[in-house]
Design a protein around this motif. Structure first.
Motif, PDB file in Angstrom:
ATOM      1  N   ASP A 122      -3.170  -8.536  -1.068  1.00 51.02           N
ATOM      2  CA  ASP A 122      -4.398  -8.183  -1.776  1.00 51.02           C
ATOM      3  C   ASP A 122      -4.399  -6.680  -2.026  1.00 51.02           C
ATOM      4  OD1 ASP A 122      -6.896  -7.781  -2.769  1.00 51.02           O
ATOM      5  OD2 ASP A 122      -7.983  -8.456  -0.979  1.00 51.02           O
ATOM      6  N   PRO A 123      -4.206  -6.258  -3.286  1.00 51.90           N
ATOM      7  CA  PRO A 123      -4.149  -4.821  -3.597  1.00 51.90           C
ATOM      8  C   PRO A 123      -5.422  -4.073  -3.203  1.00 51.90           C
ATOM      9  CG  PRO A 123      -3.389  -6.144  -5.455  1.00 51.90           C
ATOM     10  CD  PRO A 123      -4.006  -7.087  -4.475  1.00 51.90           C
TER      11      PRO A 123
ATOM     12  N   ARG B  24       0.830  -1.211   0.000  1.00 55.36           N
ATOM     13  CA  ARG B  24       0.000   0.000   0.000  1.00 55.36           C
ATOM     14  C   ARG B  24       0.866   1.264   0.000  1.00 55.36           C
ATOM     15  NH1 ARG B  24      -5.195   0.885   1.693  1.00 55.36           N
ATOM     16  NH2 ARG B  24      -5.454  -1.171   0.756  1.00 55.36           N
ATOM     17  N   LEU B  25       1.957   1.261   0.772  1.00 58.58           N
ATOM     18  CA  LEU B  25       2.796   2.453   0.912  1.00 58.58           C
ATOM     19  C   LEU B  25       3.931   2.508  -0.106  1.00 58.58           C
ATOM     20  CD1 LEU B  25       3.112   2.609   4.824  1.00 58.58           C
ATOM     21  CD2 LEU B  25       1.486   3.804   3.345  1.00 58.58           C
ATOM     22  N   GLY B  26       4.111   1.428  -0.873  1.00 62.59           N
ATOM     23  CA  GLY B  26       5.211   1.401  -1.817  1.00 62.59           C
ATOM     24  C   GLY B  26       6.549   1.251  -1.125  1.00 62.59           C
ATOM     25  N   ILE B  27       6.534   0.624   0.033  1.00 64.90           N
ATOM     26  CA  ILE B  27       7.763   0.416   0.818  1.00 64.90           C
ATOM     27  C   ILE B  27       8.173  -1.045   0.713  1.00 64.90           C
ATOM     28  CG2 ILE B  27       8.758   0.482   3.140  1.00 64.90           C
ATOM     29  CD1 ILE B  27       6.758   2.668   3.829  1.00 64.90           C
TER      30      ILE B  27
ATOM     31  N   ILE C  97      -6.056  -3.857   7.108  1.00 69.69           N
ATOM     32  CA  ILE C  97      -4.598  -3.917   7.317  1.00 69.69           C
ATOM     33  C   ILE C  97      -4.268  -3.517   8.744  1.00 69.69           C
ATOM     34  CG2 ILE C  97      -2.377  -2.905   6.657  1.00 69.69           C
ATOM     35  CD1 ILE C  97      -3.451  -2.582   3.835  1.00 69.69           C
ATOM     36  N   ALA C  98      -4.917  -2.435   9.222  1.00 69.72           N
ATOM     37  CA  ALA C  98      -4.690  -1.964  10.590  1.00 69.72           C
ATOM     38  C   ALA C  98      -5.095  -3.029  11.604  1.00 69.72           C
ATOM     39  CB  ALA C  98      -5.455  -0.670  10.843  1.00 69.72           C
TER      40      ALA C  98
END
Length: 316
Positions: free
Chosen positions: A166-167, A30-33, A174-175
């Motif tokens: 899962d995109p 989600r964050l691209g990390i 997620i939290a």
């Protein structure tokens, strides 16, 4: 009843480990990390929570030796046991992981910790040094994560394809995964360690044996649970990153914070043997980090066997 509660603790650990891995890898997408960065921070810090709680309580209870003993013992167990047992279940493709930088940080943290130990006590001065080193590591991880996100946005780097994500997973789920993992891991570990201690006393096992086995191994169970789930999901970067991150957090944050609560004297025996075993176990990761070797079942047998040998020497 203690047997039932011990089993419940183990089940909570496994479910929480699965939840934390699932939440961490989805967060990284989600964050691209990179997943490795997430495992070095959220996962590593969460799975080290039992050691932190035990270290602070040990200092408050005027038993500071338990604090340093638990950290040193847990770090040794993290590498030999936490990587060894999952490798027996599934080959970890660590050859695909780029962990040289973080591994170097872990070795540097280990050397710094040993150097400070030779002062004879971990006091507020040592605490400042350790926490400053932790701040540097976290700052570097944040800078690297920011650079990765910028590269992805510019199209010069590809988003990681991580199995099991899962995109379309909502942010609130997620939290929930992360919270359940972070809360469940220390809860499960505490439940298992406490009741296993009761069982040990029922069978008249000495406190020394309880401390060397149940406390050190027990507080490494969150890392083991998380790494087993990561290995089964073929997420070697999370597994290896979790161990490296947890070891750095143990050395820099746990003893750093506990030393602010009160001074922690270093037993001479740690300087002669245990600290060097910890460093030696860390160096064993060189083939997987620098030579890009997978942690196969054969390595799983070797690592697990070395840990059993270590316990045998300590108990002899």
């Amino acid at each position: 009843m203690p047997w039932l509660l011990s089993g419940l603790g183990l089940i909570i650990l496994l479910l929480a480990g699965d939840s934390l891995v699932k939440g961490a890898v989805n967060l990284s997408l989600r964050l691209g990390i990179p997943a490795l960065i997430v495992s070095l921070t959220i996962v590593a810090f969460g799975t080290s929570a039992p050691e932190l709680l035990i270290a602070i309580q040990a200092v408050l209870d005027n038993a500071p030796g338990i604090a340093i003993g638990n950290v040193v013992g847990s770090n040794t167990a993290n590498i030999l046991l936490v990587l060894g047992i999952p490798a027996l279940l599934a080959v970890m493709n660590t050859s695909e992981c780029e962990t040289k930088k973080t591994f170097n940080f872990m070795i540097a943290a280990s050397v710094l910790f040993i150097a400070l130990a030779f002062r004879g006590v971990f006091d507020w001065i040592a605490a400042v040094v350790l926490l400053a080193a932790l701040a540097f590591v976290l700052f570097d991880a944040a800078r690297e994560a920011k650079g990765h996100r910028a590269a992805c946005a510019a199209g010069t780097a590809e988003e990681e394809e991580i199995e099991g994500v899962d995109p379309d997973l909502p942010g609130w789920r997620i939290a929930v995964f992360l919270v359940l993992g972070l809360v469940g891991l220390p809860l499960g570990a505490n439940l298992l360690v406490e009741n296993a201690t009761v069982i040990a006393k029922m069978y008249d096992v000495s406190d020394t044996v309880i401390g060397l086995t149940l406390v050190a191994v027990g507080t490494s169970l969150p890392e083991l649970a998380t790494t087993v789930m990561a290995a089964l999901r073929r997420q070697a970067d999370v597994a290896l990153g979790n161990v490296i991150g947890s070891n750095m957090f143990n050395l820099l944050a746990i003893i750093g914070i506990a030393s602010l609560v009160g001074p922690i004297p270093v037993d001479a025996e740690f300087l002669k043997f245990d600290l060097w075993v910890m460093l030696g176990a860390s160096i064993l990761l060189v083939p997987f980090v620098y030579m890009r070797r997978d942690i196969t079942r054969v390595w799983g047998v070797i690592l697990t066997g070395l840990y059993l040998l270590y316990l045998a020497i300590v108990l002899s």
